[in-house]
Design an enzyme around this catalytic site. Structure first.
Site, PDB file in Angstrom:
ATOM      1  CG  ASP A 142     -28.477   1.721  -0.338  1.00 53.76           C
ATOM      2  OD1 ASP A 142     -27.445   2.317  -0.681  1.00 53.76           O
ATOM      3  OD2 ASP A 142     -29.634   1.813  -0.628  1.00 53.76           O
TER       4      ASP A 142
ATOM      5  CG  HIS B 297       1.455   1.506   7.011  1.00 51.63           C
ATOM      6  ND1 HIS B 297       0.932   1.281   8.408  1.00 51.63           N
ATOM      7  CD2 HIS B 297       2.225   0.313   6.939  1.00 51.63           C
ATOM      8  CE1 HIS B 297       1.533   0.426   9.066  1.00 51.63           C
ATOM      9  NE2 HIS B 297       2.311  -0.275   8.192  1.00 51.63           N
TER      10      HIS B 297
ATOM     11  CG  ASP C  64       3.927  -5.199   2.597  1.00 54.15           C
ATOM     12  OD1 ASP C  64       3.188  -6.380   2.869  1.00 54.15           O
ATOM     13  OD2 ASP C  64       4.485  -4.671   3.671  1.00 54.15           O
TER      14      ASP C  64
ATOM     15  CG  ASP D 156       2.803  -9.375   5.963  1.00 50.75           C
ATOM     16  OD1 ASP D 156       2.900  -8.350   4.981  1.00 50.75           O
ATOM     17  OD2 ASP D 156       2.793  -8.678   7.022  1.00 50.75           O
TER      18      ASP D 156
ATOM     19  CG  HIS E  52       9.927  -1.058   9.271  1.00 56.35           C
ATOM     20  ND1 HIS E  52      10.367  -2.424   9.435  1.00 56.35           N
ATOM     21  CD2 HIS E  52      10.075  -0.371   7.919  1.00 56.35           C
ATOM     22  CE1 HIS E  52      10.647  -2.839   8.075  1.00 56.35           C
ATOM     23  NE2 HIS E  52      10.598  -1.675   7.313  1.00 56.35           N
TER      24      HIS E  52
ATOM     25  CG  HIS F  40       4.445  -8.401  12.016  1.00 54.60           C
ATOM     26  ND1 HIS F  40       3.377  -9.244  11.351  1.00 54.60           N
ATOM     27  CD2 HIS F  40       4.529  -7.714  11.027  1.00 54.60           C
ATOM     28  CE1 HIS F  40       3.063  -9.019  10.036  1.00 54.60           C
ATOM     29  NE2 HIS F  40       4.086  -8.098   9.755  1.00 54.60           N
TER      30      HIS F  40
ATOM     31  CG  HIS G  78       0.454  -6.266  11.801  1.00 53.49           C
ATOM     32  ND1 HIS G  78      -0.139  -5.431  10.702  1.00 53.49           N
ATOM     33  CD2 HIS G  78       1.886  -6.063  11.694  1.00 53.49           C
ATOM     34  CE1 HIS G  78       0.724  -4.985  10.080  1.00 53.49           C
ATOM     35  NE2 HIS G  78       2.121  -5.138  10.663  1.00 53.49           N
TER      36      HIS G  78
ATOM     37  CD  GLU H 182       7.688  -6.561   8.021  1.00 52.93           C
ATOM     38  OE1 GLU H 182       7.433  -5.611   7.090  1.00 52.93           O
ATOM     39  OE2 GLU H 182       6.830  -6.997   8.683  1.00 52.93           O
TER      40      GLU H 182
ATOM     41  CE1 TYR I 125      10.955   1.236   3.385  1.00 56.51           C
ATOM     42  CE2 TYR I 125      12.329   0.668   5.532  1.00 56.51           C
ATOM     43  CZ  TYR I 125      11.219   0.471   4.661  1.00 56.51           C
ATOM     44  OH  TYR I 125      10.680  -0.775   4.784  1.00 56.51           O
TER      45      TYR I 125
ATOM     46  NE  ARG J 250       7.839  -3.583   4.157  1.00 53.34           N
ATOM     47  CZ  ARG J 250       7.486  -2.226   3.642  1.00 53.34           C
ATOM     48  NH1 ARG J 250       8.162  -1.280   3.660  1.00 53.34           N
ATOM     49  NH2 ARG J 250       6.078  -2.213   3.188  1.00 53.34           N
TER      50      ARG J 250
ATOM     51  CD  GLU K 255       6.264  -8.652   5.527  1.00 58.48           C
ATOM     52  OE1 GLU K 255       5.934  -8.630   6.538  1.00 58.48           O
ATOM     53  OE2 GLU K 255       6.071  -7.939   4.486  1.00 58.48           O
TER      54      GLU K 255
END
Length: 441
Positions: free
Chosen positions: A41, A244, A261, A272, A351, A355, A362, A387, A391, A409, A411
């Site tokens: 609940d 991610h 990130d 972002d 990647h 975007h 996104h 970005e 890797y 990365r 960005e």
């Protein structure tokens, strides 16, 4: 910092702009989100459907917006009614009367009246608009209402002959940001930049990733962005090679990099931002070489943003910079032109380059994808991320050991302007010298 909201008049103007695009004698339906159960609940914190929010500014669940294009176009909001007993348990509601005046709707009614009124509103309209697949309960209701209207055909009542998916129309509207939207996005970038600064200042070996995540959330909320725009990625060492990664549960080790990130959300709009920095405050030579390569690629791509530019062209530029750099470092081997033609750097840059950004991280908007090429020319008012990354998982035996376990990365959030571009991410350090100086205290 005081949160700057989008003026309510702007939401009304958006409804008018959408109505102007509708066919004559037509109707459109848009649904708010409903509360989502977390367990038993208890419920997740409410997040409004962003298309519904874009047209209304109304932040309660279970509402429905109806736009009617007739001789006198009008907007009607169906919302939860005032209910003192329910409000004691679950919080205050705006209610129909206040919603009409506060949010500038032409009419308001209780959502309990929707079932009766919807077939009457649909009757004798020539077209009906809704966002296909966006809200299954509303879609089911629409077809039930259409069935009721069709059942009255012998009485001379007709149902719409056209059902139109209007998602692309709204996506196109949302792609171009107003001055008020850009003011909010500048603010949320500054707030998020402060959070990345705080993360750099607080990080040291033997802390846990989730402790740095807590520092980010604290800084977001302290400056008015109560919520993160998405689940923060706080990835130490080899975890950065999971794009991610959101477990954020591992200890931070001396000698590793930390990839963060993370961005706050302010008045519904997202930042972002990604930064990568050394846990111990000093880059090793291999880390420094790869980091500078990613930074160079990012900066050259940002510098190239202007009206008429495309993401496809920026991807090609990024491919050139990364391929040359990886070849110089000995990670790639062979002929430069052939390596670029083969996009050999994509083995390590796994990647996309960027975007759209706005109410969603996104964000919506057509990239004009043709054979996976993003060919839409940039126009003023578009906001995007840039970005690039590299890797090298610990398991990658194809590279020297000194590169393994490194994930980087960087960005930023960039606005296309009449003259070129504006980098909204102004206060999150990203040069090697800036990062090392900040972490040295």
């Amino acid at each position: 910092m005081r949160e700057t909201l989008i003026p309510i008049s702007e939401f009304a103007q958006r409804r008018q702009r959408f109505l102007a695009q509708m066919q004559d004698n037509s109707i459109a339906f848009f649904a708010a989100n409903t509360l989502a159960t977390r367990s038993n609940d208890t419920e997740y914190l409410f997040c409004q459907d962003k298309t519904f929010y874009y047209l209304t500014g109304f932040n309660e669940p279970d509402a429905v917006l109806v736009l009617v294009k007739s001789a006198t176009p009008e907007s009607i909001l169906f919302c939860l009614p005032k209910d003192p007993q329910a409000e004691v348990w679950h919080g205050r509601r705006v209610g129909e009367q206040q919603a009409k005046s506060q949010y500038l709707f032409d009419q308001t009614a209780s959502v309990e009246q929707l079932e009766q009124m919807a077939p009457e509103l649909i009757a004798n309209k020539s077209a009906l608009y809704y966002c296909y697949g966006a809200h299954q309960p509303l879609e089911l209701q629409i077809f039930q209402w259409l069935t009721k209207v069709k059942a009255q055909s012998r009485l001379g009542i007709s149902a719409p002959k056209s059902l139109i998916d209007c998602q692309a129309m709204l996506d196109e509207m949302r792609l171009f940001k107003s001055d008020a939207e850009l003011d909010v996005m500048r603010q949320v970038n500054i707030i998020s930049g402060k959070a990345h600064q705080r993360a750099m200042e607080k990080t040291h070996p033997e802390m846990f990733e989730y402790q740095i995540e807590a520092e980010l959330l604290h800084e977001f909320a302290r400056h008015g962005a109560r919520h993160a725009a998405y689940n923060s990625i706080v990835a130490g060492g080899d975890n950065a090679n999971i794009l991610h990664y959101t477990d954020n549960s591992e200890p931070l080790n001396h000698g590793d990099l930390l990839l963060i990130d993370a961005g706050g959300e302010l008045a519904g709009y997202a930042a972002d931002i990604t930064r990568t920095f050394p846990v111990s405050g000093q880059f090793s030579q291999p880390q420094k070489a790869l980091y500078q390569l990613v930074l160079d690629a990012q900066q050259q791509c940002i510098d190239a943003i202007k009206p008429g530019q495309t993401l496809a062209a920026l991807n090609e530029l990024c491919n050139q910079v990364l391929t040359k750099g990886l070849l110089a470092l000995g990670i790639l081997q062979g002929d430069l032109e052939q390596l670029m033609a083969e996009k050999a750097c994509k083995k390590y840059f796994i990647h996309g380059l960027g975007h759209w950004l706005g109410l969603d991280v996104h964000d919506v908007g057509d990239y004009q994808v043709n054979d996976r090429q993003q060919l839409r020319p940039f126009e003023p008012g578009m906001v995007m991320t840039i970005e690039p990354g590299l890797y090298f998982p610990l398991t990658d035996d194809s590279v020297e050991e000194k590169w393994r376990g490194i994930g980087i990365r960087i960005e930023d959030n960039v606005l296309v302007t009449d003259q070129g571009h504006e980098n909204l991410t102004v206060n999150a350090p990203k040069s090697i010298a800036e990062i090392e100086a900040l972490m040295a205290g």
